[in-house]
Design an enzyme around this catalytic site. Sequence first.
Site, mmCIF file in Angstrom:
data_model
loop_
_atom_site.group_PDB
_atom_site.id
_atom_site.type_symbol
_atom_site.label_atom_id
_atom_site.label_comp_id
_atom_site.label_asym_id
_atom_site.label_seq_id
_atom_site.Cartn_x
_atom_site.Cartn_y
_atom_site.Cartn_z
ATOM 1 N N TYR A 30 10.036 0.848 8.653
ATOM 2 C CA TYR A 30 9.498 1.504 7.373
ATOM 3 C C TYR A 30 8.217 1.934 7.473
ATOM 4 O O TYR A 30 8.021 3.021 7.009
ATOM 5 C CB TYR A 30 9.765 0.277 6.358
ATOM 6 C CG TYR A 30 9.663 1.010 4.874
ATOM 7 C CD1 TYR A 30 10.135 2.115 4.400
ATOM 8 C CD2 TYR A 30 8.702 0.234 4.081
ATOM 9 C CE1 TYR A 30 9.959 2.488 3.134
ATOM 10 C CE2 TYR A 30 8.269 0.721 2.746
ATOM 11 C CZ TYR A 30 8.868 1.796 2.283
ATOM 12 O OH TYR A 30 8.631 2.333 1.039
ATOM 13 N N GLU A 59 5.790 10.420 7.453
ATOM 14 C CA GLU A 59 5.771 11.387 6.336
ATOM 15 C C GLU A 59 4.422 11.752 6.023
ATOM 16 O O GLU A 59 4.235 12.840 5.615
ATOM 17 C CB GLU A 59 6.456 10.395 5.133
ATOM 18 C CG GLU A 59 7.741 10.252 5.254
ATOM 19 C CD GLU A 59 8.492 9.254 4.379
ATOM 20 O OE1 GLU A 59 7.772 9.283 3.087
ATOM 21 O OE2 GLU A 59 9.292 8.691 4.493
#
Length: 359
Positions: free
Chosen positions: A283, A290
């Site tokens: 994660y 991103e």
Amino acid sequence: MQALTPHVYWAQRHGEIYLRVEISDAQSLSIGVEENILHFKGQGHGAKGENEYEFSLEFLKPVKPEVKHKSTQRQVNITVKKQGHVWWDRLTKQEKKPLFLAPDFDRWLDESDAEMELREKEEKINKINIESRVRKDPFLGLKKGFLFMYNLVQFLGYSWIFVNMTVRLFILGQDSFYDTFHTIADVMYFCQMLAIMEVINPAVGLVKTGVMPAFIQVMGRNFILFVIFGTLEDMQNKPVVFFVFYLWSMIEIFRYPFYMLACIDTEWKLLTWLRYTIWMPLYPLGVLAEAVAVIQSIPIFDESKLLSIPLPKAIGFSLSFSYILQLYLVIMFLGLFINFRHLFKQRSRRFRTKKRKAN
């Protein structure tokens, strides 16, 4: 035939006496209580072979006259109810125990253990009564069916993405980095549009999870997919697309089957461990990928003026979309902290509950 005495084993609870008579294939049974004395008579194979066996026991305290018994191929089981709900010091009125009588250690409990067993039974009965009074949801099956199909579709979609990208990586090597978007984007668009249901489901009460963590993750991913990658052709050929898509899919191929099996009350221990563990490295890496995509897109948005807000000529410049992206970077890492904290609490609660049940 000569009447003989069989081996008899006994145990008790606060309200009952249990007797086990060692006679196999018993026939012609006569069992009853008269004046607090149990009389037994029957034919079968016992300690002295095929014979007729009988015995009598005068109980220490009053019992009810009704006697329940069940004959099996190996033995005869007898249950006698006590008149009072009390614990007896011994079984018979006579202090000296009959030679044919012995404790049934398979069912033996001392008084404290019997009280604990009784409390557990009462708690179970109370739980059943409470559950029976709670109105059952008539649409529960339909809801579970919908959630099962949703998770199945998402699992198949992300599995296709992960397998496709893995195969292309082995075949093409680094060259697969540069056309990931054109190969994978259509399926990723479908999966991420469908993922909006993960915000709707808790909002309408279909699942018992928080709305905000799901909103942060789904909307954050869709922003990257539709705004950063979808509107900028220059971003679609960059290697960062590969890493973003690959990390997303690696997380979801374990998350969705876990939820899918939960819909049918099934659990695989390995899958549970992976679902609550593998996100811890993946994660943050996904959020980092991103962030790299956002940083790489900033100069492109500045140059193209795409999505910028024009201001009056007197001011002399427009409000560049890159300012929003810089703010988004801050929000992104704040969302990482919120979601990471939420997921870690969820993991701790899950394994704490499992450990408590195991003990």
